[in-house]
Design a protein around this motif. Sequence first.
Motif, PDB file in Angstrom:
ATOM      1  N   LEU A 144      -1.276  -2.685 -18.539  1.00 17.42           N
ATOM      2  CA  LEU A 144       0.008  -3.025 -19.158  1.00 17.42           C
ATOM      3  C   LEU A 144      -0.206  -3.523 -20.588  1.00 17.42           C
ATOM      4  N   GLN A 145      -1.231  -4.387 -20.731  1.00 15.29           N
ATOM      5  CA  GLN A 145      -1.530  -4.929 -22.064  1.00 15.29           C
ATOM      6  C   GLN A 145      -1.970  -3.828 -23.013  1.00 15.29           C
ATOM      7  N   ALA A 146      -2.833  -2.937 -22.503  1.00 12.96           N
ATOM      8  CA  ALA A 146      -3.364  -1.866 -23.344  1.00 12.96           C
ATOM      9  C   ALA A 146      -2.281  -0.877 -23.747  1.00 12.96           C
ATOM     10  N   ALA A 147      -1.242  -0.763 -22.921  1.00 11.60           N
ATOM     11  CA  ALA A 147      -0.218   0.261 -23.169  1.00 11.60           C
ATOM     12  C   ALA A 147       1.003  -0.290 -23.897  1.00 11.60           C
ATOM     13  N   SER A 148       0.840  -1.455 -24.522  1.00  5.76           N
ATOM     14  CA  SER A 148       2.026  -2.169 -25.005  1.00  5.76           C
ATOM     15  C   SER A 148       2.893  -1.383 -25.986  1.00  5.76           C
ATOM     16  N   ASP A 149       2.313  -0.375 -26.708  1.00  8.01           N
ATOM     17  CA  ASP A 149       3.187   0.340 -27.642  1.00  8.01           C
ATOM     18  C   ASP A 149       3.703   1.669 -27.090  1.00  8.01           C
TER      19      ASP A 149
END
Length: 270
Positions: free
Chosen positions: A60-65
Amino acid sequence: DANVFLFVRIARIGSRFVLLLAEDRTEAYRLDEVRRDFVANISHELKTPIGAVGLLADALQAASDDPEQVRRFAKRLTKESDRLARITKEIIELSRLQAADALAKPELVDIDDVVAAAIDHNRVAADKLGISIVSGGDSGAQVYGDEPILVAALQNLITNAVQYSPERSRIGVGVTNSDGIVEISVTDQGAGIAEEDLERVFERFYRVDPARARNTGGTGLGLSIVKHVVQNHGGDVRVWSQVGRGSTFTIRLPEASSATLASMSESAAA
Ligand code: ADP
């Protein structure tokens, strides 16, 4: 047999030396082992969803954009945390039931009310699949016990029937009352259970096909909860099943009488 402790000792009888074998399977040891197994099972069952929650949080953090990915991961995160919540709730329920050998304050319970409530709880899920739940007329049967706990147990059986049945099938819930025994049966037209699994379905965390069962969101605790509820009420639960035809689970309870009440309060006091 891994459950048996063997003690080996060499003893001298007269002029002979003999080898003594002793077996220890005391009740305390057995209970302790059951507890240890339970804790090991719990740890094992929790590991998967907890691991998934961690991985999904990272993702989730890595996909934030990327809003689309965020939405997808967040949805799966909700699903895993729901599963964790469900397992935890059922574990607590089961350990509470296991701790109580008998019911503290049995009350007169109308079985027809138990059946109606348990069916109501499953109505929405069944309607969604076009499954009809049919129950017989009023039986007038009464038992001594705890009504909400009995509803929860029967509800588990009906939830299983719904979960393991094809769409647009039929589930029957019937009550009979004879010879001082009240029988509540739940019959489905589902996949059925193979003979080698039948005895094991009441074990904690046991699922016939873990991969498929996981899709239903099950924990494998439902039937062991049913078994404990019924035992605490002085009864038992049985299953009849045929692969490809369906299953019938039957809860059998002693009919309410002054004698059953006396024996229940006796065991509660013990
Ligand atoms: P679960 O949470 O997986 O449903 P349960 O303890 O309620 O756990 O049931 C154990 C297993 O028994 C299930 O995973 C399923 O494989 C099997 N089972 C239970 N009820 C039925 C049924 N009515 N029809 C077919 N299989 C069933």
